[in-house]
Write a protein that holds these residues in place. Structure first.
Motif, mmCIF file in Angstrom:
data_model
loop_
_atom_site.group_PDB
_atom_site.id
_atom_site.type_symbol
_atom_site.label_atom_id
_atom_site.label_comp_id
_atom_site.label_asym_id
_atom_site.label_seq_id
_atom_site.Cartn_x
_atom_site.Cartn_y
_atom_site.Cartn_z
ATOM 1 N N GLN C 98 13.832 2.141 0.067
ATOM 2 C CA GLN C 98 12.197 2.634 -0.239
ATOM 3 C C GLN C 98 11.495 2.047 0.749
ATOM 4 O OE1 GLN C 98 12.235 4.952 -2.254
ATOM 5 N NE2 GLN C 98 13.977 4.613 -3.807
ATOM 6 N N VAL C 99 11.464 0.534 1.063
ATOM 7 C CA VAL C 99 10.254 -0.019 1.671
ATOM 8 C C VAL C 99 10.828 -0.081 3.170
ATOM 9 C CG1 VAL C 99 9.487 -1.236 -0.119
ATOM 10 C CG2 VAL C 99 11.330 -2.197 0.940
ATOM 11 N N TYR C 100 12.079 -0.218 3.418
ATOM 12 C CA TYR C 100 12.457 -0.482 4.979
ATOM 13 C C TYR C 100 12.970 0.877 5.551
ATOM 14 C CZ TYR C 100 12.355 -5.475 4.161
ATOM 15 O OH TYR C 100 12.269 -6.841 4.037
ATOM 16 N N HIS C 147 4.261 -3.361 7.652
ATOM 17 C CA HIS C 147 3.513 -3.387 6.401
ATOM 18 C C HIS C 147 2.690 -4.693 6.753
ATOM 19 C CE1 HIS C 147 6.472 -1.504 3.658
ATOM 20 N NE2 HIS C 147 6.115 -0.437 4.469
ATOM 21 N N HIS C 246 6.530 3.250 1.297
ATOM 22 C CA HIS C 246 5.914 2.347 0.308
ATOM 23 C C HIS C 246 6.259 0.868 0.438
ATOM 24 C CE1 HIS C 246 6.818 6.174 -2.241
ATOM 25 N NE2 HIS C 246 5.817 5.604 -2.868
ATOM 26 N N GLN C 247 5.194 -0.061 -0.115
ATOM 27 C CA GLN C 247 5.095 -1.439 0.376
ATOM 28 C C GLN C 247 5.442 -1.949 -1.161
ATOM 29 O OE1 GLN C 247 2.070 -3.182 2.307
ATOM 30 N NE2 GLN C 247 0.726 -1.410 1.797
ATOM 31 N N LEU C 248 6.052 -3.313 -1.256
ATOM 32 C CA LEU C 248 6.212 -3.959 -2.487
ATOM 33 C C LEU C 248 5.141 -4.692 -2.821
ATOM 34 C CD1 LEU C 248 7.797 -4.942 -4.832
ATOM 35 C CD2 LEU C 248 9.094 -6.536 -3.187
ATOM 36 N N PHE C 259 4.959 -0.821 -6.379
ATOM 37 C CA PHE C 259 4.922 -0.390 -4.813
ATOM 38 C C PHE C 259 3.721 0.712 -4.767
ATOM 39 C CE2 PHE C 259 9.251 -0.971 -6.147
ATOM 40 C CZ PHE C 259 9.872 -1.660 -5.409
ATOM 41 N N PHE C 262 1.915 3.148 1.771
ATOM 42 C CA PHE C 262 1.888 2.346 2.906
ATOM 43 C C PHE C 262 0.591 3.307 3.741
ATOM 44 C CE2 PHE C 262 3.167 0.912 7.098
ATOM 45 C CZ PHE C 262 2.202 0.055 7.327
ATOM 46 N N TYR C 265 1.307 4.764 7.351
ATOM 47 C CA TYR C 265 2.853 5.021 7.785
ATOM 48 C C TYR C 265 2.890 5.880 8.751
ATOM 49 C CZ TYR C 265 7.522 7.031 6.978
ATOM 50 O OH TYR C 265 8.666 7.363 7.151
ATOM 51 N N ARG C 578 9.637 8.797 -1.554
ATOM 52 C CA ARG C 578 8.696 9.480 -0.659
ATOM 53 C C ARG C 578 8.570 10.811 -0.704
ATOM 54 N NH1 ARG C 578 10.976 8.589 5.144
ATOM 55 N NH2 ARG C 578 11.342 6.525 4.400
#
Lengths: 293, 462, 583, 337
Positions: C98-100, C147, C246-248, C259, C262, C265, C578
């Motif tokens: 999700q974040v990477y 991020h 998304h960022q944690l 999350f 971002f 993005y 996303r």
């Protein structure tokens, strides 16, 4: 010889008293019915081949409700016939109760007697062990043992046997210590009987009363705990055993399939209730002193 | 058979308004027990009077119904199984003397108490008080509430075994405090000078009604000091009561627990407990049997002394004739739930009428008597389950005659001394009973001279 | 204090000395029993978890709000979220995706690839894959920011890959890279190049798009502990600095991870913030879903009947799990270790007719109903999501006559046999397989006996790890491979891991042909070609089965109907936020 | 004073017992399959397996392994729970909290209600109320908890729909911070009313079921011992003082009847502990019981061992508490052995 006759007469009197006790006789009736069911299981429901202790599975009719043709009490999620499980379950319950009870009795009485009559260091050791076993709730210990040995009905029996002996050891020991005090034992000694004879002739018979009561109550409890273990899932899938039947029905309950669990558990309840009533009756007859507990 | 006959027969005739009517009169008291074996007639028509300040000894073998009689006076018998079949237990309480307010004066013969006048007729005498003019209660019928006000207040009881009768888990203080709180709450408040300023909390606490929480609040809250005062007063009362029974430094003892006291001490505590509210009648149910001999004597003296000082009537129950002889004014002999004989102590011991009494006396070792002369009574007490009408003693009686097997003899006064009565055909007229004279028992050479036939007895039915 | 007691505990063997410390332990446990430490003990593991707790506490939940996509899962990343450290199949994987981001991505529909951080998917046609299929070149997209605000360059990519390879953590999945990657090279700022040890058609799907290949911010790592061989990185374990949509932002242990979208993005930004709710309890999951607190929950098959018919809840059964649900035949049963009572010879399953007979005897329909609650379909030898899957490939269905014929032919019909199958006890999916096989065979011929040996998972795994495997058959599900090659090679190649352990060479009518096909399909970079080859294999493996592939298990996704344009490709490790929006 | 001595003596006996228990538990873990079984994978190389065995110290001798394990315990390292994929020490507290919340309420029901019912029945011997309480008492001893729980579930969950499953509404649960881990308590601490209501809604039914067995035991003993006490002389004395019956029972009979009851409270507590396994399983309560049930089914030894240890500790402490309570209650008790 004469002593024996006395014993017999006493026995006869006791049994009459038991039969007069309402709760005891009621329990007895149920127990007898259960035994009959166990003995005549093959006549009631045709045995499943090759393994009669597996419920016959009807994959075409899984989760069938009661009254389904061929499945008067419905079926489990594997299509196992509930009626079969209940009828043949009585056999497994009898086997469970008898095996465990006899093992625990043997071990308990032996160790208890050793501790009581030899006393001294051995007493100390044995009672420590008893303490350890008693410092963990029975079901939990049994659960752990059965769990570590792996799921199977055999292991359930094993676990219960390992757990159950302590109470007998304790009682026997206590009784022996009590009886030891009583003077007639001393007199027997004075007459010059060997300790063993004294033990066999006087101590043991006198210790038996509470043992009988406990054993009776235990017969009920063993099946109760055993069923609980197999309910948790420690018996083979599809095994025709009451707790296992309930276990099979558990998931279904949330989805509204009440029957499997209900019928299976009712048998366990009846069994335990019967033995408890008989046990209480016996207690009242054998030694009215100890009410309750 | 008729119950009324003997009732009037045994009643000492009392003219209206007579305040000397007995403190307690049992009228044909019948207490039965329902058991699976049948109805046990434990007490079956007992008539007995106890006057103010009098000590009556009630003797009899175990199972003769002594205890049942005593307990039924304050309805202590568990019911079921006990059933109060019939009869009355008329109790006529006293009140503190108006003259001396309890301290004792001429008017009240130093008792500090005078008979409480009937609330209906104010002493004039009416049906309610059976023309005695005294406030009269039938203990078998009074409501639970009234019963409770009598218990421990007017009628107190000393139990056989202090080890069992004192609650092992409450301090002596607590157990005594209960009595005062129950019956003397007002007094307590007054003595603590709180009767006006006491709120509900204090009142409840004074009458021993306060709950755990209330006690806590009293301990902590603003009422603390007052509560302390109240407690102090209670301590005073308790200490006083204990001191009366010669308990050494009561202030300390009262905080002990029963198991920390000796048997004698316990019994003293119990006596103190019983006399705490200055009862009119004290029921002593074998108060010494559980104690060892040395202490027995002291306890007896104590009871006697207190009885003297407080002018409290005592119903002393025992199977031990010697004790009864030394303590009581009158003695009643109970056999199998019926009175066999009643009379002034000395008379009865000197000249027992009823064969059973004679048997009893013969059975106790007296001084200078050799063993051989002790004559045990043959046989045993009969079954009391649904007994047939008959003299209960006939099976063991040396003089048993046909009549004894079919008719129940009633208490009958000895012609010579009114107050000495026995229930035995030896002293009754055949025709008065309507039985064939040949059925009547006759004395052998032994025993007293046979009654002169035909002599009219004062207490014959009109 | 703990340490000292512990030393004493270990130092001296004498009981007496140990007792006081034991008492200490008891007190500790007793304190636990007082349960006043519930919260902290669980959180004390991470530094900022506490602040997170404080923060997450008040604005936590917020179930109803439209701005957040709430996903309820049965657990949380216990091994952290560092792509270099998370173990396969752990919840860590699910955070990473999700974040990477990766150089290439898998399209929502089917197995084909999309460019992601790379601007193109390398193929031989576009020349980004060398002729020999050993060198892959990735043109990196320009203007992508992490991020932490730094820009993405080829260096970051190389750094990320090398980092995993250097750290090579046992719990992590470094193997995925090391087994195939020869070397990595930065051609220029925006060009990254990988050289392989051997040609691998599955490289892009199974390696480039795999968790360890996720691209992390070089600066972030360097500022926080850098890279050390065999040393996990604390910072990366609890934080994520990627390029994902998304960022944690906060992680409240055992409760939730939050999350945020971002903002910078590079692609189309996510529509919603997201929250990961840790809900261990199935019932609570269902309740939360019903109550609208969760938008999407993990599939819990036994609860499907509970939510069925609820008009606000959508049950998507279109997808299928990647784990092959199989009953495996053992062709190398050690003679001495033959389970008691089994009458079969060790080479029992060498005979393809026997294996086919078993396949024909098995009642697939019963299994799909009883074992999967209807959530499944007859299987071929590839999960539907994978490249090469062919719906028209031959499938087994129960055919007792055929089974009988084969057994007679193989000569077992009159003689009969007793054979045992090992299965995990109490597993609602696996144990029916055994029971159905038992019942099917025993109904077919009274001389046939099947012992279903049920053991706890632990004992199963233990037995399972033995080489040679000591049972004639077992039931389990395989690993979720995302490229057919890995599946085929691992499970069916005569010299593959299983082929060796279970002695497939003695069983296949023509092992070399199968080996050849699998290798070729693995080498080829031409998709059509591969599909053809796998089609071939599907037929071969069907006729010469090494498994009873009981069924393809439906991958059920249960979500609220507010969720718009829900898509899910089983090749992703889990649904990706996303793509989702709420009305 | 004496009581303090007594407590101390009992406390001193505790460690030895627990040491023995730990030996037992460790022994158990070595009779079954390999402790690392659950971590093994079919495609593991022999090296990997060996490496695992080393990590778990299986290459050392049993005593060494035991010492190592014990040492771990002191370090607060209870092993790694495979079923919850986390160190036991991290999972234990929350599970414990969940179970504690449940069993504390159950205990209140069992003890409080039990004593009440027992007194109620005993004081009305052989009347209807008495027979009613006796039915409860007898049935409780024979009722299979798992069955009872399911019946209750059918009634209240399926038919009436009064009781939700699980422990909490996750949304509300997420609304508050959890300092104690006891949901209901935390809700109060947060002053979050809806959460508290939610907690109780989830709590009451399982607690009732869990408490029932103990309730039956307590009721039974309380009743019979009250009946015995009511035969005693001191009760008659109390009556002869003129006390109202309710005080006679409250202050005199009940207090003394409590003693035999207290002695069985230890037993009752054991029932709670083991009952929680079944009840949590059925009501899907995320506590120790449910945890151990899954652990047992999967043969997760670390979890099983930890649980048995914890259970033993709790059980022993509970029994200690009971004995002390008894010592306080019974004035006559001669303290010591």
């Amino acid at each position: 010889m004469h002593a024996l006759r006395v014993r017999l007469r006493r026995l006869a009197r006791l049994s009459r008293a038991v039969l007069r006790n309402p709760s005891a006789s009621a329990g007895l009736v149920v127990i007898v019915l259960m035994l009959l069911m166990a003995v005549f299981a093959p006549l009631l429901v045709e045995a499943n081949t090759p393994d009669p202790y597996q419920m016959p599975r009807d994959w075409a009719a899984i989760n069938a409700p009661p009254g389904t043709p061929g499945h008067p009490l419905g079926t489990t999620p594997e299509g196992g016939d509930v009626l079969y499980g209940i009828v043949w379950g009585s056999r497994l319950s009898v086997r469970l109760a008898l095996t465990v009870a006899s093992i625990t009795l043997a071990v308990g009485i032996t160790l208890g007697s050793l501790a009581g009559s030899i006393g001294g260091r051995w007493d100390e050791y044995i009672m420590r062990v008893v303490d350890v076993f008693m410092s963990i709730p029975e079901l939990i210990l049994a659960l752990a043992i059965a769990g570590i040995l792996g799921p199977s009905f055999r292991n359930i029996i094993l676990a219960l046997a390992v757990v159950g002996w302590t109470q007998y050891a304790r009682v026997i020991r206590g009784e022996i210590l009590k009886v030891k005090q009583k003077e007639y034992v001393d007199s027997a000694r004075i007459i010059g009987e060997t300790p063993l004879r004294v033990y066999l002739r006087n101590v043991l018979p006198n210790s038996l009363t509470p043992i009988i009561v406990i054993a009776t109550l235990d017969m009920g409890k063993i099946v109760l705990v055993g069923a609980t273990l197999s309910f948790i899932g420690l018996a083979e899938t599809g095994l025709a055993e009451w707790g296992n039947v309930v276990s099979a029905g558990q998931q279904g309950v949330v989805a509204g399939r009440w029957w499997v669990a209900t019928f299976g558990g009712a048998m366990v309840f009846l069994w335990a209730l019967a033995f408890n009533m008989l046990g209480d009756g016996l207690r009242d007859v054998l030694d009215p002193r100890v009410e309750g507990r | 058979m008729s119950h009324t006959g003997p009732t009037t027969a045994t009643l000492p005739v009392t003219e209206p308004g007579d305040r000397t009517a007995p403190l307690l009169s049992l009228r044909d008291l019948r207490v039965h027990f329902r058991t699976e074996r049948g109805v046990v007639h434990a007490v079956d028509g007992v008539n007995l009077d106890i006057a103010d300040g009098e000590t009556v000894g009630l003797v009899g073998e175990t199972g003769s119904g002594k205890t049942v009689t005593a307990r039924s006076l304050i309805r202590l018998l568990p019911s079921p199984p006990a059933i109060y079949v019939g009869g009355q237990a008329l109790f006529r309480p006293r009140t503190a003397c108006g003259q001396c307010a309890g301290s004792g004066c001429a008017k009240c013969h130093g008792a500090g108490y005078v008979p409480e006048p009937c609330q209906v007729c104010a002493g004039a005498g009416c049906e309610g008080c059976q023309h005695t003019g005294r406030h009269t209660l039938d203990m078998l019928k009074v409501s639970g509430r009234v019963l409770r006000t009598i218990r421990g207040n007017n009628i107190a009881m000393i139990f056989q075994d202090p080890n069992k009768a004192l609650n092992p888990n409450l301090s002596v203080r607590k157990q005594l405090a209960e009595v005062f709180s129950e019956h003397r709450a007002g007094e307590l408040l007054r003595d603590a000078g709180l009767e006006h300023e006491a709120g509900a909390l204090l009142r409840r606490s004074a009458s021993g009604r306060s709950s755990f929480l209330e006690r806590r609040t009293l301990d902590l809250g603003p009422l603390r000091s007052r509560h302390r005062r109240l407690e102090a007063v209670i301590d005073e009362h308790i200490a006083g009561a204990l001191a009366d029974t010669h308990v050494p430094n009561p202030k300390k003892i009262m905080h002990r627990f029963p198991h920390e006291l000796s048997g004698g001490m316990k019994q003293r505590v119990m006596i103190a407990l019983a006399l705490a509210c200055g009862p009119d009648l004290l029921i002593a149910d074998e108060p010494t049997t559980a104690l060892d001999v040395t202490i027995q004597a002291r306890i007896l003296d104590l009871i006697a002394e207190l009885q003297e000082r407080r002018r409290v009537a005592v119903l002393y129950i025992s199977h031990d004739l010697s004790i009864v002889r030394q303590i009581s004014d009158r003695v009643a002999v109970l056999y199998a739930g019926r009175l066999a004989e009643v009379g002034p102590t000395e008379r009865l011991f000197e000249d027992p009428l009823h064969p059973y009494t004679r048997g009893l006396l013969a059975a106790i070792p007296a001084f200078g008597q050799r063993r051989g002369e002790l004559v045990p009574i043959e046989g045993t007490v009969p079954e009391l389950v649904d007994p047939p009408p008959c003299c209960r003693f006939h099976s063991r009686c040396p003089h048993a005659a046909p009549a004894c097997r079919h008719v129940e003899p009633e208490l009958h006064a000895r012609p010579s001394i009114q107050s000495h009565e026995a229930a035995c055909f030896l002293y009754e007229q055949a025709d008065a009973l309507g039985v064939d004279a040949r059925d009547m028992p006759s004395m052998g050479e032994s025993g007293p001279p046979a009654p002169r036939v035909g002599e009219p007895s004062a207490d014959e039915e009109p | 204090m703990m340490v000292t007691t512990d030393r004493r505990g270990q130092g001296s063997g004498s009981t007496r000395r140990r007792i006081p410390s034991l008492l200490a332990l008891l007190m500790v446990l007793a304190l636990l029993a007082a349960a006043c430490v519930g919260g902290e003990a669980a959180q004390s593991t991470d530094g900022e978890g506490d602040q997170a707790a404080a923060a997450g506490g008040d604005e936590g939940g917020g179930g109803g709000d439209v701005g957040t996509f709430v996903h309820a899962l049965g657990g949380e990343p216990t091994t952290g979220v560092d792509p270099a450290a998370v173990s396969a199949g752990s919840y860590g994987d699910r955070v990473v995706i999700q974040v990477y981001e990766f150089l290439v991505d898998i399209a929502p529909d089917g197995p084909d690839l999309l460019p992601m951080l790379a601007t193109e998917v390398p193929t031989q046609e576009n020349g980004l894959v060398s002729e020999d299929g050993l060198t892959y070149t990735f043109p990196i997209r320009e203007g992508i920011t992490f991020h932490d605000g730094t820009d993405l360059t080829a260096d970051d990519v190389k750094y990320s890959w090398d980092r995993v390879i250097t750290m090579d953590l046992p719990e992590g999945q470094a193997g995925t890279l090391t087994e195939i990657v020869e070397s990595t090279r930065v051609v220029d700022d925006l060009t990254f190049e990988v050289t392989l040890t051997e040609p691998a058609a599955w490289f892009l799907t199974s390696v480039v798009n795999s968790v360890p290949a996720a691209v992390v911010s070089q600066d972030a790592v360097e500022e926080n502990g850098g890279v050390a061989a065999g040393e996990p990185n604390e910072f990366m374990r609890d934080n994520a600095v990627g390029t994902g949509p998304h960022q944690l932002v906060s992680w409240q242990r055992n409760e939730q991870m939050t999350f945020e979208r971002f903002e910078d993005y590079w692609g189309e930004p996510a529509a919603l913030d997201a929250r990961w709710e840790v809900v261990v309890d199935d019932a609570a999951t269902v309740l939360g879903l019903r109550g609208g607190d969760f938008d999407l929950v993990e599939p819990v098959p036994q609860f499907i009947p509970e939510v069925e018919g609820d008009e606000n809840i959508v049950i998507d059964e279109s997808g299928f799990l990647l784990e092959p649900l199989h009953l495996a035949f053992n062709l190398r049963i050690p003679e001495e270790a033959m389970p008691e009572g089994d009458t079969i010879p060790p080479d029992f399953f060498h005979d393809a007719r026997v294996r086919r007979a078993f396949n024909y005897a098995f009642d697939y329909e019963a299994f799909i109903q009883a074992g999967l609650g209807g959530q499944g379909a007859p299987a071929t030898y590839l999960p539907p999501a994978l490249l090469g899957y062919d719906p028209d490939a031959p499938k087994y269905e129960q055919d007792l006559a055929e089974a009988e014929r084969l057994f007679r032919e193989a000569g077992w019909w009159d003689e009969g046999f007793t054979v045992s199958v090992l299965v995990e006890a109490g597993n609602p999916t696996f144990s029916p397989v055994g029971l159905i096989l038992k019942d099917s065979l025993e109904a077919l011929n009274p001389n046939f006996n099947v012992n279903v040996v049920e053991v706890a998972e632990a004992q199963f795994d233990e037995a399972h790890a033995q080489d040679p495997f000591e049972y004639p058959m077992w039931i389990k599900n395989g690993d979720p491979f995302r490229d057919p090659h890995q599946l085929m090679f691992t499970y069916f190649h005569p010299d593959g891991p299983w082929g060796q352990t279970l002695g497939y060479r003695e069983g296949y009518e023509d092992p070399d042909q199968i080996a050849e096909l699998i290798e070729e399909a693995g080498r080829s970079t031409d998709v059509e070609e591969r599909e053809r080859l796998y089609g071939e294999l599907l037929r071969l493996l069907h006729d010469d089965p090494m498994w009873i592939w009981a069924a393809d298990e439906a991958n059920v996704q249960i979500y609220r109907d507010e969720v718009q344009d829900f898509v899910y490709n089983p090749l992703w490790i889990m649904p990706r936020w996303r793509y989702y929006d709420k009305g | 004073m004496e009581i303090r001595e007594y407590v101390v003596r009992r406390l001193l006996k505790l460690p030895l017992l627990l040491f023995l228990v730990s030996v037992l538990v460790f022994g158990l873990s070595r009779i079954g399959g390999s402790p690392i079984g659950i971590y093994l994978e079919h495609d593991m190389t022999h090296e990997q397996v060996v490496e695992l065995e080393e990590r778990f110290g299986l290459d050392e001798s049993l005593p060494e392994q035991y010492v190592a394990w014990l040492g771990g315990l002191f370090r607060g390292d209870l092993g790694f729970s495979a079923v919850s994929a986390a160190p036991v020490a991290t999972v234990l507290p929350e599970k414990l909290a969940a179970s504690l919340e449940l069993s504390v309420l159950a205990a209140f029901i069992a003890f409080g209600l039990g004593i009440g019912l027992g007194t109620f029945g005993g004081a009305r011997r052989d009347r209807f109320a008495d027979h009613a309480t006796r039915v409860i008492a007898v049935s409780g001893a024979s009722l299979p908890l798992f069955w009872f729980a399911l019946l209750v579930l059918i009634l209240f969950y399926l038919v009436l729909g009064w009781a939700p499953l699980g422990r909490s509404d996750p949304y509300l649960y997420g609304q508050i911070v959890h300092p104690t881990g006891l949901y209901s308590v935390d809700a109060l601490l947060n002053g979050h009313w809806p959460a508290f209501v939610d907690a109780i809604r989830h709590l009451w039914l399982p607690a009732l079921v869990l408490g029932y067995e103990g309730l039956a035991t307590i009721t039974r003993v309380m009743r019979s011992s009250l009946v015995d006490e009511l035969q005693e002389d001191y009760v008659d004395l109390a009556r002869s003082k003129g006390l109202p019956e309710r005080f006679v029972i409250k202050r005199h009979a009940r207090r003394n009847a409590l003693m035999p009851t207290v002695t069985v409270m230890g037993v009752a507590f054991g029932l709670l502990l083991q009952g929680s396994v079944v009840v949590e399983l059925i009501f899907q309560w995320p506590g120790l019981g449910r945890w151990i049930a899954t652990a047992v089914l999967r043969g997760d030894q670390a979890t099983i061992m930890a649980f048995v240890l914890v259970a033993a500790v709790i059980f022993l402490l509970a029994n200690l508490a009971v004995d002390v309570a008894y010592a306080y209650l019974d004035r006559r008790v001669v303290l010591g052995e």
